[in-house]
Scaffold this active site. Structure first.
Site, mmCIF file in Angstrom:
data_model
loop_
_atom_site.group_PDB
_atom_site.id
_atom_site.type_symbol
_atom_site.label_atom_id
_atom_site.label_comp_id
_atom_site.label_asym_id
_atom_site.label_seq_id
_atom_site.Cartn_x
_atom_site.Cartn_y
_atom_site.Cartn_z
ATOM 1 N N THR A 136 0.826 -1.216 0.000
ATOM 2 C CA THR A 136 0.000 0.000 0.000
ATOM 3 C C THR A 136 0.858 1.262 0.000
ATOM 4 O O THR A 136 1.869 1.330 0.696
ATOM 5 C CB THR A 136 -0.890 0.010 1.267
ATOM 6 O OG1 THR A 136 -1.647 -1.195 1.270
ATOM 7 C CG2 THR A 136 -1.808 1.210 1.295
ATOM 8 N N GLU A 137 0.398 2.254 -0.748
ATOM 9 C CA GLU A 137 1.109 3.544 -0.776
ATOM 10 C C GLU A 137 0.174 4.651 -0.302
ATOM 11 O O GLU A 137 -1.060 4.483 -0.326
ATOM 12 C CB GLU A 137 1.628 3.805 -2.187
ATOM 13 C CG GLU A 137 2.580 2.679 -2.603
ATOM 14 C CD GLU A 137 3.428 2.980 -3.816
ATOM 15 O OE1 GLU A 137 3.203 4.010 -4.487
ATOM 16 O OE2 GLU A 137 4.341 2.177 -4.086
ATOM 17 N N THR A 168 1.807 -3.222 8.584
ATOM 18 C CA THR A 168 1.817 -4.008 9.827
ATOM 19 C C THR A 168 3.231 -4.541 10.084
ATOM 20 O O THR A 168 3.887 -5.025 9.160
ATOM 21 C CB THR A 168 0.827 -5.189 9.709
ATOM 22 O OG1 THR A 168 -0.473 -4.657 9.468
ATOM 23 C CG2 THR A 168 0.810 -6.036 10.978
ATOM 24 N N LEU A 243 -1.711 -11.914 -1.278
ATOM 25 C CA LEU A 243 -2.950 -11.466 -0.641
ATOM 26 C C LEU A 243 -3.984 -12.579 -0.622
ATOM 27 O O LEU A 243 -4.742 -12.717 0.339
ATOM 28 C CB LEU A 243 -3.511 -10.230 -1.357
ATOM 29 C CG LEU A 243 -2.662 -8.960 -1.255
ATOM 30 C CD1 LEU A 243 -3.351 -7.788 -1.943
ATOM 31 C CD2 LEU A 243 -2.364 -8.596 0.182
ATOM 32 N N ALA A 246 -3.236 -14.589 2.441
ATOM 33 C CA ALA A 246 -3.559 -13.899 3.694
ATOM 34 C C ALA A 246 -5.062 -13.692 3.844
ATOM 35 O O ALA A 246 -5.628 -13.877 4.924
ATOM 36 C CB ALA A 246 -2.835 -12.556 3.742
ATOM 37 N N GLN A 283 -37.525 -10.969 23.974
ATOM 38 C CA GLN A 283 -37.484 -11.388 22.562
ATOM 39 C C GLN A 283 -36.495 -10.546 21.757
ATOM 40 O O GLN A 283 -35.778 -11.066 20.896
ATOM 41 C CB GLN A 283 -38.882 -11.296 21.940
ATOM 42 C CG GLN A 283 -39.822 -12.367 22.466
ATOM 43 C CD GLN A 283 -41.164 -12.360 21.754
ATOM 44 O OE1 GLN A 283 -41.425 -11.493 20.920
ATOM 45 N NE2 GLN A 283 -42.011 -13.314 22.092
ATOM 46 N N GLU A 367 -6.293 -5.670 3.383
ATOM 47 C CA GLU A 367 -6.369 -6.848 2.497
ATOM 48 C C GLU A 367 -7.516 -6.716 1.495
ATOM 49 O O GLU A 367 -8.162 -7.693 1.128
ATOM 50 C CB GLU A 367 -6.577 -8.132 3.313
ATOM 51 C CG GLU A 367 -5.471 -8.405 4.289
ATOM 52 C CD GLU A 367 -4.323 -9.175 3.676
ATOM 53 O OE1 GLU A 367 -4.397 -9.453 2.475
ATOM 54 O OE2 GLU A 367 -3.367 -9.454 4.405
ATOM 55 N N THR A 369 -10.602 -3.582 0.695
ATOM 56 C CA THR A 369 -11.762 -3.086 1.452
ATOM 57 C C THR A 369 -12.996 -3.925 1.092
ATOM 58 O O THR A 369 -13.012 -4.647 0.093
ATOM 59 C CB THR A 369 -12.064 -1.613 1.106
ATOM 60 O OG1 THR A 369 -12.462 -1.552 -0.284
ATOM 61 C CG2 THR A 369 -10.859 -0.709 1.324
#
Ligand code: TGC
Ligand code: FAD
Length: 387
Positions: A136-137, A168, A243, A246, A283, A367, A369
């Site tokens: 990601t950038e 991460t 990806l 993962a 309920q 990973e 959206t």
């Protein structure tokens, strides 16, 4: 016999002996080592790094890889169960294992040379070498084909320039798998901590995944030797292939988070007496709890079948997208409903639902959206690419 509310369809009976053993081992680790500390870690914004040697000792890093590289050759369902039980503790712990196993060890195994495999994988399986994955950038993660980070050949080396965002393990990592544009398309590079011009800066002020390290990475004319380029893949299918691994694990993880939330809502609701009866006897509350059990059951069946397809070599990325979308949405909805059932008590990290709900804001975003996965499924069913 009453049914188990966390496993209404007895999914457990569909598992092999080995799969049950793996699940039990990781469940014990989560109960004994993660749950007692994780609320405080979240409050303090601290990843519990002290657990890494134990995670490695249990064989949870690169668990599916062959033994000569430090793995245990476990099947995909075992890997899924590892993710599920870890995320029952916290998404941050599962994230650590996902990144190390699926996003760092997998590309070295799948796209690396034998020399690179032997150099890096055993230490990564032992938790001594920590990895991160830079795709990601800052200008937009959903469209990685448009990456600006680039690598240009200079004799036997490559010169890397650019930046990655939301990474991460970034500040923990000894090695970063960095995807960069070259004259021959996107390629992967193993960038080592300490290489001149490579810096990591931790992201603070997060309200989500607080028990996980998230960083920005910067590359200012970093000289990377040719020996650190992953030789066996070119193009976007390289990072997307990681990806897929993962995301498969992530379809299982949120099941664990949702189970933790349902369990806590049941316990709290049974003990909370209002209008002279437990709130679970209303309920309106039962509808919510029944809906949680229904959605968890559907997610369990999706992930198990996905795992069986993966083990049979038949899993398709679109099927992973559908399950990632469904299971993250299921879990975040359940975490928010569980938080509501706990009333005011639900807003503190003394109870798990708010922590899981906040974490799942990241899990539903990273990973790919939710929208990206919906559009992948839309592309499959219509044959029209809406990206
Ligand atoms: P598209 O034209 O569809 O594909 C380009 C090439 O890639 C192949 N491919 C895949 N291969 C393996 N697995 C997949 N899931 C694949 N999807 C596509 C495809 O066959 C093609 O190959 P070839 O040989 O024809 O070149 O590419 P596109 O540009 O249209 O992309 C579509 C889109 C939007 C789905 C893709 O860009 C995408 O998935 N975007 C989301 C990016 C994303 O998920 N980033 C995640 C970053 S990592 C992260 O978040 C880690 S969090 C970790 C943690 O803490 O747990
Ligand atoms: P954008 O791509 O800018 O998207 C913004 C919004 O636009 C979203 O709602 C999106 O769904 C929507 N959108 C985008 N395209 C379309 C379209 N065509 N149609 C309709 N809507 C669209 N990345 C890594 O590489 N490595 C990591 O280790 C990593 N770890 C992460 C950890 C955390 C805690 C977080 C939050 C993120 C992490 N990421 C990582 C990044 C993550 O993958 C990205 O955040 C994600 O892919 C989305 O990219 P973005 O944040 O730039 O949002």
């Amino acid at each position: 016999m009453p049914l188990n509310p966390l496993d209404l369809y007895d999914i457990r009976s569909l598992l092999t002996e080995e799969e049950c053993a793996v699940q039990d081992t990781v469940a014990r680790f989560t109960d004994e080592r993660v749950l007692p500390i994780i609320g405080d870690c979240f409050d303090q914004g601290r990843f519990p790094k002290e657990l890494v040697p134990e995670i490695a000792e249990l064989g949870l890093l690169g668990s599916s890889l062959p033994e000569q590289y430090g793995g245990h050759g476990l099947n995909a369902v075992c890997y899924g169960l590892i993710c599920q039980e870890l995320e029952r503790g916290d998404s941050g712990i599962r994230s650590f294992v996902s990144v190390q196993s699926s996003l760092c060890m997998y590309p070295i195994y799948a796209y690396g040379s034998e020399e690179q495999r032997m150099r890096w994988l055993p230490g990564m399986a032992a938790g001594k070498t920590i990895g991160c994955f830079g795709l990601t950038e800052p200008h937009g993660g959903s469209d990685p084909a448009n990456m600006k980070t680039n690598a240009k050949r200079d004799g036997d080396d490559w010169i890397l320039n650019g930046a990655k965002m939301w990474i991460t393990n970034g500040n923990l990592a000894d090695i970063a798998i960095v995807w960069a544009m070259t004259d021959e398309g996107i390629q992967g590079f193993l960038v080592e901590k300490g290489m001149k011009g490579f810096t990591a800066q931790e992201v603070h002020k997060k309200m989500s995944l607080r028990a996980s390290v998230t960083s920005a990475l910067f590359f200012d004319a970093v000289r990377v030797p040719e020996a650190n380029r992953l030789p066996n893949v070119k193009g976007l299918k390289g990072p997307l292939g990681c990806l897929t691994q993962a995301r498969y694990g992530i379809t299982w993880g949120p099941i664990g988070a949702a189970q933790a939330c349902l369990s806590e809502a049941l316990k709290y609701g049974n003990e909370r007496i209002l209008f002279n009866r437990p709130i679970t006897s209303n309920q309106a509350v039962q509808l919510k709890l029944a809906d949680m059990a229904r959605r968890i059951t559907m997610a369990q069946l999706l992930s198990l079948q996905l795992g069986r397809l993966k083990d049979a070599g038949k899993m398709q990325p679109t099927q992973v997208s559908l399950a990632k979308w469904n299971n993250c949405r299921m879990a975040i909805d359940i975490a928010r409903e569980a938080r509501d059932i706990l009333g005011g008590a639900g807003i503190t990290t003394e109870h798990c639902p708010i922590r899981h709900a906040l974490n799942l804001e990241s899990v539903i975003t990273y990973e790919g959206t939710e929208t990206v996965h919906q559009l992948v499924v839309g592309r499959e069913v219509t044959g029209i690419n809406a990206f």
